[in-house]
Design an enzyme around this catalytic site. Sequence first.
Site, PDB file in Angstrom:
ATOM      1  CB  CYS A   2      70.425  18.436  34.037  1.00  0.00           C
ATOM      2  SG  CYS A   2      70.240  17.902  32.356  1.00  0.00           S
ATOM      3  NE  ARG A  27      66.984  20.658  38.413  1.00  0.00           N
ATOM      4  CZ  ARG A  27      66.142  21.655  38.115  1.00  0.00           C
ATOM      5  NH1 ARG A  27      65.122  21.912  38.911  1.00  0.00           N
ATOM      6  NH2 ARG A  27      66.296  22.360  37.032  1.00  0.00           N
ATOM      7  CD1 TRP A  74      64.986  15.629  30.533  1.00  0.00           C
ATOM      8  CD2 TRP A  74      64.628  13.883  31.867  1.00  0.00           C
ATOM      9  NE1 TRP A  74      63.816  15.043  30.147  1.00  0.00           N
ATOM     10  CE2 TRP A  74      63.567  13.962  30.930  1.00  0.00           C
ATOM     11  CE3 TRP A  74      64.608  12.873  32.801  1.00  0.00           C
ATOM     12  CZ2 TRP A  74      62.505  13.053  30.921  1.00  0.00           C
ATOM     13  CZ3 TRP A  74      63.554  11.972  32.791  1.00  0.00           C
ATOM     14  CH2 TRP A  74      62.524  12.056  31.859  1.00  0.00           C
ATOM     15  CG  ASN A 100      69.221  22.419  34.091  1.00  0.00           C
ATOM     16  OD1 ASN A 100      68.687  21.724  33.237  1.00  0.00           O
ATOM     17  ND2 ASN A 100      68.551  23.165  34.954  1.00  0.00           N
ATOM     18  N   GLY A 101      70.140  22.775  30.734  1.00  0.00           N
ATOM     19  CA  GLY A 101      69.479  23.670  29.774  1.00  0.00           C
ATOM     20  C   GLY A 101      69.674  23.174  28.360  1.00  0.00           C
ATOM     21  CD  GLU A 485      44.866  14.680  29.940  1.00  0.00           C
ATOM     22  OE1 GLU A 485      44.577  13.598  29.397  1.00  0.00           O
ATOM     23  OE2 GLU A 485      45.743  14.795  30.811  1.00  0.00           O
ATOM     24  CE  LYS A 489      46.217  14.005  34.198  1.00  0.00           C
ATOM     25  NZ  LYS A 489      46.233  13.418  32.909  1.00  0.00           N
ATOM     26  CD  GLU A 492      45.713  10.120  35.678  1.00  0.00           C
ATOM     27  OE1 GLU A 492      46.471   9.140  35.742  1.00  0.00           O
ATOM     28  OE2 GLU A 492      45.801  10.972  34.794  1.00  0.00           O
ATOM     29  CG  HIS A 508      22.947  11.422  20.591  1.00  0.00           C
ATOM     30  ND1 HIS A 508      21.936  11.236  19.676  1.00  0.00           N
ATOM     31  CD2 HIS A 508      23.612  12.531  20.176  1.00  0.00           C
ATOM     32  CE1 HIS A 508      22.006  12.169  18.735  1.00  0.00           C
ATOM     33  NE2 HIS A 508      23.009  12.967  19.010  1.00  0.00           N
ATOM     34  CE  LYS A 607      54.783  10.319  34.609  1.00  0.00           C
ATOM     35  NZ  LYS A 607      53.599  11.189  34.395  1.00  0.00           N
TER      36      LYS A 607
HETATM   37  C1  AGP Z   1      48.107  10.036  32.351  1.00  0.00           C
HETATM   38  O1  AGP Z   1      47.802  10.971  33.378  1.00  0.00           O
HETATM   39  C2  AGP Z   1      48.238   8.646  32.879  1.00  0.00           C
HETATM   40  N1  AGP Z   1      49.223   8.595  33.892  1.00  0.00           N
HETATM   41  C3  AGP Z   1      48.381   7.584  31.790  1.00  0.00           C
HETATM   42  O2  AGP Z   1      47.165   7.584  31.104  1.00  0.00           O
HETATM   43  C4  AGP Z   1      49.505   7.780  30.748  1.00  0.00           C
HETATM   44  O3  AGP Z   1      49.213   8.894  29.937  1.00  0.00           O
HETATM   45  C5  AGP Z   1      49.542   6.511  29.867  1.00  0.00           C
HETATM   46  O4  AGP Z   1      49.883   5.421  30.684  1.00  0.00           O
HETATM   47  C6  AGP Z   1      50.553   6.623  28.720  1.00  0.00           C
HETATM   48  O5  AGP Z   1      51.831   6.759  29.239  1.00  0.00           O
HETATM   49  P1  AGP Z   1      53.018   7.208  28.240  1.00  0.00           P
HETATM   50  O6  AGP Z   1      52.660   8.564  27.732  1.00  0.00           O
HETATM   51  O7  AGP Z   1      54.256   7.203  29.089  1.00  0.00           O
HETATM   52  O8  AGP Z   1      53.073   6.207  27.126  1.00  0.00           O
END
Ligand code: AGP
Length: 612
Positions: A2, A27, A74, A100-101, A485, A489, A492, A508, A607
């Site tokens: 927060c 935050r 938050w 905050n905490g 993962e 990263k 994207e 394969h 996001k």
């Molecule tokens: C992850 O780096 C991406 N931004 C994206 O794959 C994200 O994980 C996915 O859209 C799921 O989002 P969520 O966890 O908010 O459901």
Amino acid sequence: MCGIVGYIGFRDAYPIIINGLRRLEYRGYDSAGVAIVDGGTPYIYKVKGKVSDLVDFIGDKPTSGTIGIGHTRWATHGAPNDINAHPQVSMHGKFVVVHNGIIENYSILKKKLTARGYTFHSETDTEVLADLIEYIYEFGHVSAEDAVRFALAKVRGAYGLAVYCTDESDKLIAARSSSPLVIGIGQKEYFIASDASPFVDFTDQVVYLDNENIAVISREGIVIKTIKNVVVNAETKKIDFDSDEVEKGGFEHFMLKEIFEQPRSVMDTFRGRISEHHNQLTLGGIMPVMPHLMNARRIIIVGCGTSWHAGLLGEYLFEEYARIPVEVEYASEFRYRNPIINSQDVVIAISQSGETADTLAAIQLAKKCGACVIGVCNVVGSSISRATDAGVYTHAGPEIGVASTKAFTAQVAVLAMMALFIGRSKYNISAEQYSELIQELYSVPSMIEEVLKKADKVKRVAELYYKASNFLYLGRGCYYPVALEGALKLKEISYIHAEGYPAAEMKHGPIALVDEKMPVIFIACKDKSYEKIVSNIQVVKARRGVVIAIVNEGDTTVAAMADYVLEVPKCNTAVGALVAVVPLQLLSYYIAVLRGCNVDQPRNLAKSVTVE
Ligand code: AGP
């Protein structure tokens, strides 16, 4: 996380507090509030929503006064709403608190205060703290400062606090433990804030409160002591950041800040859930549905993107410790199939934002089929958290960078705690194993800290390969989801094509891609398939492939074969995945920066994908 702001001086406090909260909205932004003191009487305004909603709510209500505190929330305890917004006020109105905490032992404290006649309006741990301070103040006949100090001595958890006492109306009290708090030093005016961004326009002189420090601030100056009442001679430092940099904690991008926050954010995920002696787990959020989990025929984990990768790690963890069959599904695929699920199934929906449309739809389908649905979300009060039968919040704090980093490690940390808790409840794990596994889980933040200290080495690897057009990420067992993962990263944020594969799958097909231009990233940490991954590395090297390997510290075998190794501390269990992912997060970040990409807002991405 927060954001808190306080001011005491000669200026109008209201605009300073409001502008300060605006700078701290990164935050947390689910509710906001201020207390502005005019002649000893605090005017308190607080609403669900952003700071702009608070300003609209206040309108032309009274806001004059030269002392004030404010908060942008938050949510961790209690949904985002007006009542749970801060400032929180003690029952007799003597103490106004922004916090905050996380107060880990707030339930016990609440029970004790209730037994002494205290009643509570909100669901927050902060209100409990405000009442505890007031109780000690009134029954101990002590000063406001001593009441805060004695109260904090009874608290376990993290706090960054600003406190106003109506009986001592010419001062503010600030205190911190684990949560950040800085004091801005002006000429006859002082500022309290979670970071310096709210007051960099007024002063560049700051005092950074240390853990378990408490500061009493009046217009005449500040006195800093420890919680044990020992005077502290804190050094005044000069800020050399501008406000934008301060919001990012001095980091160039939110993504890098969030990668480096992981030792703290993973610890925040554990707060209140791993016992003081690290041998017991408390997961209150799933207790109502424990009968479903104990008797589950199967667990189905649904999610998207990074959350789906966390689900794959959850599969390893649940099958290893809880001995329950697990299937992991892309939420988008699950929702359009005609899956065979019923009341004997438990569905776990993972989502950082708690708003992903496909995941929400998968939840609705699972509930329609009679399954018990559990949420693992980062945003308190989000749609997914409200749509599920129970859940465990990840407490990673706001994740601003589009590429998910600290939310991923927090998700996996929650899944690990769930798997261990259920495994122990089913007596699959002995008490000794349980304690050992919890201890290893608890050591993850410090292991991540060790990896972050070597970030420069990752940067050097990025400088060598940021112009590559393709990457291959390979891992086995619990490190296969880490390979996926790492590849996501890179894709994207750097726009380089990258694929994650089980290392054994290479022969394969993907091995045809290997040449001297393609970096192949191996996660080669020591586990039961280590020898196999060494063979896979030999195959790539035999084809002139470039091998970058994530290895355990001191590994000389892979180090002798690979072109570059990035070392991580050794883990004996699947929680090693939480540590091994960090160099890959850093590698994608540094490559993206070298390629001039918009790291925090990559092209074409959002996001939270709230559309199908
Ligand atoms: C992850 O780096 C991406 N931004 C994206 O794959 C994200 O994980 C996915 O859209 C799921 O989002 P969520 O966890 O908010 O459901």
